[in-house]
Design a protein around this motif. Structure first.
Motif, PDB file in Angstrom:
ATOM      1  N   MET A  29      38.359  74.918  30.839  1.00 30.79           N
ATOM      2  CA  MET A  29      39.400  74.497  31.774  1.00 30.79           C
ATOM      3  C   MET A  29      38.807  74.134  33.131  1.00 30.79           C
ATOM      4  SD  MET A  29      42.140  77.484  30.749  1.00 30.79           S
ATOM      5  CE  MET A  29      43.317  77.113  32.044  1.00 30.79           C
ATOM      6  N   ASP A  30      37.889  74.945  33.602  1.00 34.35           N
ATOM      7  CA  ASP A  30      37.285  74.737  34.918  1.00 34.35           C
ATOM      8  C   ASP A  30      36.484  73.437  34.946  1.00 34.35           C
ATOM      9  OD1 ASP A  30      36.815  75.411  37.545  1.00 34.35           O
ATOM     10  OD2 ASP A  30      35.206  76.826  37.114  1.00 34.35           O
ATOM     11  N   TYR A  66      45.307  85.902  35.359  1.00 25.80           N
ATOM     12  CA  TYR A  66      44.053  86.317  34.727  1.00 25.80           C
ATOM     13  C   TYR A  66      42.882  86.180  35.701  1.00 25.80           C
ATOM     14  CZ  TYR A  66      40.563  87.121  31.133  1.00 25.80           C
ATOM     15  OH  TYR A  66      39.527  87.656  30.394  1.00 25.80           O
ATOM     16  N   LEU A  67      42.870  85.089  36.471  1.00 22.04           N
ATOM     17  CA  LEU A  67      41.780  84.885  37.431  1.00 22.04           C
ATOM     18  C   LEU A  67      41.775  85.952  38.518  1.00 22.04           C
ATOM     19  CD1 LEU A  67      41.786  81.005  38.008  1.00 22.04           C
ATOM     20  CD2 LEU A  67      40.498  82.347  36.336  1.00 22.04           C
ATOM     21  N   LYS A  83      38.157  78.457  42.411  1.00 25.47           N
ATOM     22  CA  LYS A  83      39.450  78.281  43.063  1.00 25.47           C
ATOM     23  C   LYS A  83      40.583  78.588  42.088  1.00 25.47           C
ATOM     24  CE  LYS A  83      37.776  74.664  46.201  1.00 25.47           C
ATOM     25  NZ  LYS A  83      37.944  73.254  46.651  1.00 25.47           N
ATOM     26  N   ALA A  84      41.742  78.868  42.643  1.00 21.90           N
ATOM     27  CA  ALA A  84      42.925  79.114  41.810  1.00 21.90           C
ATOM     28  C   ALA A  84      43.300  77.849  41.051  1.00 21.90           C
ATOM     29  CB  ALA A  84      44.084  79.568  42.693  1.00 21.90           C
ATOM     30  N   TYR A  87      53.161  78.407  33.797  1.00 23.07           N
ATOM     31  CA  TYR A  87      51.836  78.346  33.171  1.00 23.07           C
ATOM     32  C   TYR A  87      50.739  78.588  34.202  1.00 23.07           C
ATOM     33  CZ  TYR A  87      47.764  76.438  30.764  1.00 23.07           C
ATOM     34  OH  TYR A  87      46.510  76.269  30.219  1.00 23.07           O
ATOM     35  N   THR A  88      50.848  77.908  35.344  1.00 25.54           N
ATOM     36  CA  THR A  88      49.862  78.061  36.415  1.00 25.54           C
ATOM     37  C   THR A  88      49.787  79.513  36.884  1.00 25.54           C
ATOM     38  OG1 THR A  88      50.188  75.771  37.147  1.00 25.54           O
ATOM     39  CG2 THR A  88      49.276  77.315  38.751  1.00 25.54           C
ATOM     40  N   ASP A  89      50.941  80.152  37.026  1.00 26.79           N
ATOM     41  CA  ASP A  89      50.958  81.556  37.439  1.00 26.79           C
ATOM     42  C   ASP A  89      50.259  82.444  36.416  1.00 26.79           C
ATOM     43  OD1 ASP A  89      52.319  80.849  39.715  1.00 26.79           O
ATOM     44  OD2 ASP A  89      54.293  81.447  38.965  1.00 26.79           O
ATOM     45  N   GLY A  90      50.414  82.116  35.128  1.00 20.47           N
ATOM     46  CA  GLY A  90      49.740  82.892  34.093  1.00 20.47           C
ATOM     47  C   GLY A  90      48.233  82.760  34.153  1.00 20.47           C
TER      48      GLY A  90
END
Length: 858
Positions: A95-96, A155-156, A181-182, A148-151
């Protein structure tokens, strides 16, 4: 398909890693400490209970024996929150890396070696597009994306560095100043731009035709790009369909009839295009996908079966992340129940099924890109001509930040048609790297008229902000054909062949997408941009795009072949796949000895029938050979069924013969960049000339004599025998196609670092495979680069609409993106052998097969 590792860190890794680590201690570090100690730090918790801030209620996540998560939540928010959480658990490095590609910020992750790549991406502005799309999302779509972004970020919050993935241990050595970064919603939306480029259309063919005209006649160029074969099937024989089986509430298709290209401001949208050749490679001949739906009248259960296998570049981990998601209970407030394949980084299920419908994708391949040659004012390089007047280029300033270095400033030039790409896109450049002694400017290579001062701009439908994910989230909850079509009307770029089946017994097909209508021309060559003669005047209206429902044949087959009926009034493209895979799939359906069952669909997925061999080998067997040994080896072809299976000796010999035949026939006539690599285009070209022993293409321009087909065939088979004996040995009984044709799954970033100790950490293989290019089991390879697999069926899915719990699937590597995890590469042997595992739908089945049960609590 080239990987971003081709460009990532070669020099940096060699200078830093070799200097610091590859002594005696370095081998221990990479071979023992990283795999045995550090790697395990990233393995996620999949059992027990965890408190996670941001949830509204309990979520249950069962991991089955293949590591597939089955998510059960009581609200839409928690369902997609949990999907973001498990994506980050298993695939955050992937993802990153992809979000840095999408934003053109690879230099922030990997340093100054990536400035050139970021220049491509910033010039063409993916992030700008995504930011515009975010503002246009509906409230429901925005809520899904934010949950989704909050999920992901939940984890991060508790994980960083090697707790996220082993790759960060290596990255820490390369870029110690890199700051994680978030996740943001824009990071998700850039995925759509990546796929739009990857499945873009015929721009490379436009360039190729223009270059070939330098040395070939227009008639010769047309021979290399023949028309779609009359004896191969189209997807939609008759637009429309039988609505008698459709049940449930009819839905009005939400389509804006005023959505026409004339309403768009090109100059303001021109910065929203993506270019990924340095990352993903040029669009390869033959990349596509297969899908088919068989109605209940032809199946053993009396209900439809839907099959899909998208063909994409080989990579590690798999591009797909399988997931099963359920609202518990399903309701108007929480309407989602779906299973299938997602992208790590994107909420929802892209391909799969819900409780009532199933769907699959293949690439339509419409011509949605045009190259416009723009005249530049010789007295003012900041201006270009529009209808006899000089107008200023628009410009945009970009700053490329570099980890551990100083930022680089970039000026982007924009025209009314789109961004100027001839400054940055290799095949169109007139100025190359001074160190590249073989560089030839496009102006010298092209056989078309070009102004004295010019640039080339790209018009592309993806310049318009539109995300495919809203359509996909519509598919996820659609309950019938009309709701599916309503969602499809929002699928603008990249246009896909949407195949459909449902539990009411219907099968269907829809072609969506923004496909331009041209005032003049057919999109096959670059065109003048200084007048309005070749402007786009609109898009093909959705209501007039091809679709079919319950066709009389009882099946629908899509394999990137021609979509519309042959009398369709609109131009979709002049460059369809030539339909060899589609023709073979249709043959297998029509020739099934009885009712079609799932086992038969599995055999279809594994089919390795080589249509080029079927066309050429009979002629080869009639060619007189002077060499008795070559004649003896040629006898391997006697009785061959033309199946390129992994254990086949004649398949190995034929692959070598085909490679040498193409080189001996065409390389003397074509520029090296455009030497044939096999695939459907040259399958069809070969079919056109094989019966003509004196066709001009057979003659070798480098010799004084005039060669015939028989001369070239004899030369190619002799060369093939020599190559195979050198490669596989003298004993032909031990020859196997799979010993040549192997799949090695390489990490998309570090897997081609050039340092074996690093590559060995992340890459897996080789795995012997069958199949080949333009074959149903479409494991691609290049007649130039070698027999290794470079693209492939990225997953295989069979959905039983009579019993969803009876569905089967497999994808290429494993569910986990963590090297050395048990699910990192456990699917690869299954995939190579065309084997499957259950695609559990019923909750009791998922629980019974579960190896882990994680409870997430607020």
């Amino acid at each position: 398909m080239k990987k971003i590792g081709t460009f990532l860190m070669r020099g940096l890794i060699l200078l830093v890693i070799l200097a610091l680590l590859l002594g005696a201690g370095g081998a221990f570090y990479f071979k023992s400490y990283l795999p045995n100690t550090v790697a395990k730090q990233s393995f996620p918790q999949t059992e027990g209970e965890m408190q996670v801030s941001g949830l509204d209620a309990r979520v249950d996540v069962y991991r089955d024996s293949m590591g597939i998560p089955h998510i059960y939540a009581s609200s839409v928010h928690d369902l997609f929150f949990a999907q973001g959480y498990v994506h980050a658990q298993d695939r955050f490095w992937q993802m990153d890396a992809w979000r840095h590609i999408g934003s053109g910020t690879l230099s922030e992750m990997f340093g100054s070696a990536q400035v050139e790549t970021d220049t491509f991406l910033r010039t063409l502005g993916w992030r700008v597009t995504a930011e515009a799309e975010l503002k246009q999302l509906s409230p429901d779509s925005l809520a899904i994306l934010e949950a989704y972004t909050d999920g992901v970020n939940a984890y991060l919050k508790d994980h960083s560095g090697t707790a996220l993935s082993l790759e960060y241990a290596v990255l820490g050595l390369l870029s110690p100043d890199y700051k994680l970064k978030a996740w943001t919603p824009v990071n998700t939306l850039t995925w759509g731009k990546a796929m739009a480029w990857d499945l873009r259309g015929n721009m490379d063919d436009e360039i190729a035709r223009a270059v070939l005209l330098k040395t070939l006649t227009p008639e010769q160029v047309d021979m290399l790009y023949p028309s779609y074969p009359e004896d191969h099937p189209v997807i939609v024989n008759k637009i429309g369909g039988d609505l008698s089986k459709v049940t449930g509430q009819r839905s009005q298709i939400d389509h804006d009839p005023d959505l026409r290209l004339s309403t768009f401001d090109f100059t303001s949208l021109a910065d929203r295009i993506a270019l990924l050749d340095p990352l993903l490679g040029e669009l390869s001949d033959g990349i596509g996908s297969n899908s088919w739906a068989v109605s209940g009248q032809l199946t053993d259960t009396g209900m439809p079966i839907l099959a899909n296998d998208p063909h994409l570049g080989i990579q590690m981990p798999s591009i797909w992340y399988q997931v099963d998601m359920h609202c518990m209970p399903k309701s108007d407030a929480c309407p989602f129940e779906m299973a299938g394949f997602s992208f790590a980084g994107v909420p929802g299920v892209v391909i799969g099924h819900n409780d009532r419908i199933a769907w699959g994708f293949t690439n339509t391949g419409p011509d949605v890109m045009d190259l416009f040659i723009e005249k530049v004012n010789p007295e003012n390089p900041n201006q270009y001509e529009v209808n006899g007047e000089w107008v200023d280029f628009e410009t945009r300033q970009e700053t490329i930040d570099i980890v551990g270095g100083e930022p680089v400033e970039l000026t982007v030039r924009l025209t009314r048609h789109g961004p100027v790409i001839s400054d940055a896109y290799g095949p169109l450049k007139d100025q190359g790297d001074p160190k590249d002694t073989e560089f030839v400017p496009f102006k010298e290579r092209a056989g078309i008229d070009l102004p004295q001062q010019y640039v080339v701009a790209l018009a592309w439908t993806a310049l318009t902000p539109s995300t495919p994910f809203e359509a996909i989230w519509g598919f996820d909850k659609a309950q019938n054909w009309d709701e599916f079509r309503a969602a499809a009307s929002n699928f603008h770029v990249p246009a896909q062949n949407l195949i459909y089946a449902d539990v009411d017994g219907n099968i269907g097909y829809q072609m969506p997408g923004d496909i331009p209508i041209r005032r003049n021309g057919d999109g096959r060559f670059p065109v003048p941009g200084w007048t309005d003669e070749y402007e786009w005047t609109g898009y093909i209206p959705f209501e007039e795009q091809p679709y079919t429902l319950n066709p009389a044949e009882g099946y629908i087959v899509t394999a990137n072949n021609q979509v519309p009926p042959r009398d369709y009034p609109y131009l979709v493209t002049a460059d369809w796949d030539y339909g060899f895979r589609a023709n073979r799939i249709v043959e297998m359906i029509q020739n099934a000895s009885g009712k079609i069952d799932i086992a038969y669909i599995q055999k279809m997925h594994a089919d390795a029938y080589d249509a080029s061999a079927a066309a050429l080998v009979p002629a080869l067997m009639q060619v007189p050979l002077d060499d008795a040994h070559v004649d003896k080896v040629r006898a391997l072809f006697e009785g061959w069924d033309f199946q390129d299976t992994a254990d086949s000796a004649p398949a190995a010999l034929y692959a070598s013969f085909w490679s040498h035949l193409l080189a001996d026939t065409f390389n003397d006539d074509l520029p090296e960049r455009y030497w044939p690599e096999g695939g459907d285009q040259y399958f069809e070209v070969a079919r056109h000339i094989v019966e003509d022993n004196t066709n001009a293409w057979w003659d070798d321009q480098s010799t004084p004599q005039v060669e015939t087909r028989d001369d070239i065939f004899a030369k190619a088979i002799a060369e093939a025998v020599t190559e195979m004996e050198k490669t596989l040995g003298k004993d032909t009984s031990k020859w196997k196609w799979g010993d040549l044709h192997t799949a090695t799954f390489e990490n998309g970033t570090l897997g081609k670092s050039g340092v074996s100790l690093i590559e060995d950490l992340f890459n897996r293989g080789p795995f012997p495979t069958g199949g080949g290019k333009s074959i149903v089991n479409a494991t691609g390879w290049s007649t130039i680069d070698g027999y290794f697999v470079d693209w492939l069926p990225s997953m295989r899915m069979i959905v039983d609409l009579g019993n969803l719990n009876n569905s089967l699937t497999v994808h290429t590597t494993g569910q986990s993106g963590h090297a050395y995890h048990p699910h990192y590469a456990d699917m690869a042997p299954l995939w190579a052998d065309v084997q499957y595992y259950p695609m559990w739908w019923d909750q009791p089945s998922a629980i019974n097969d579960a190896e882990g049960h994680l409870v997430l609590k607020p």
